[in-house]
Design a protein around this motif. Structure first.
Motif: not given
Length: 106
Positions: A1-2, A44-47, A49-52, A64-66
């Motif tokens: 998670m970032i 929640q980290e879906n992917i 480093g890509v989607a959080e 938060t990360l897209q």
């Protein structure tokens, strides 16, 4: 998670939309403008480093990360560290002089 610290964040993406769950399936219609302050309580980290996703204190979710782009900036922890005050021992002798923490009377 970032992004993983619960606490106060600032939106650094234009028009960050809220969703009912950590997916793009249920938009709530609520939008947070750039520089708005929000509180995130869960992630929640879906992917990796890509989607959080981050859950807001009102129960809704935001990205938060897209596409590897960070959408929020951490400002302050949810529970700031407690401020402790030092404890000192103060003594006054019969002449009215003061001693702090066992130092010589002055």
């Amino acid at each position: 998670m970032i992004i993983s610290n619960t606490g106060r964040y600032q939106v650094i993406s234009e028009n960050l939309q809220a969703f009912a769950s950590p997916s793009f399936k249920q938009p709530t219609g609520e939008v947070y403008p750039m520089f708005a302050f929000i509180i995130l309580i869960k992630f929640q980290e879906n992917i990796p480093g890509v989607a959080e996703w981050g859950q807001l204190d009102n129960g809704k979710w935001i990205t938060t990360l897209q596409n590897r782009k960070v959408r929020v900036k951490f400002i302050a922890p949810a529970n700031p560290a407690q401020i402790t005050r030092p404890e000192h021992t103060i003594q006054i002798n019969e002449m009215g002089l003061i001693s702090i923490d066992g130092l010589p009377y002055e």
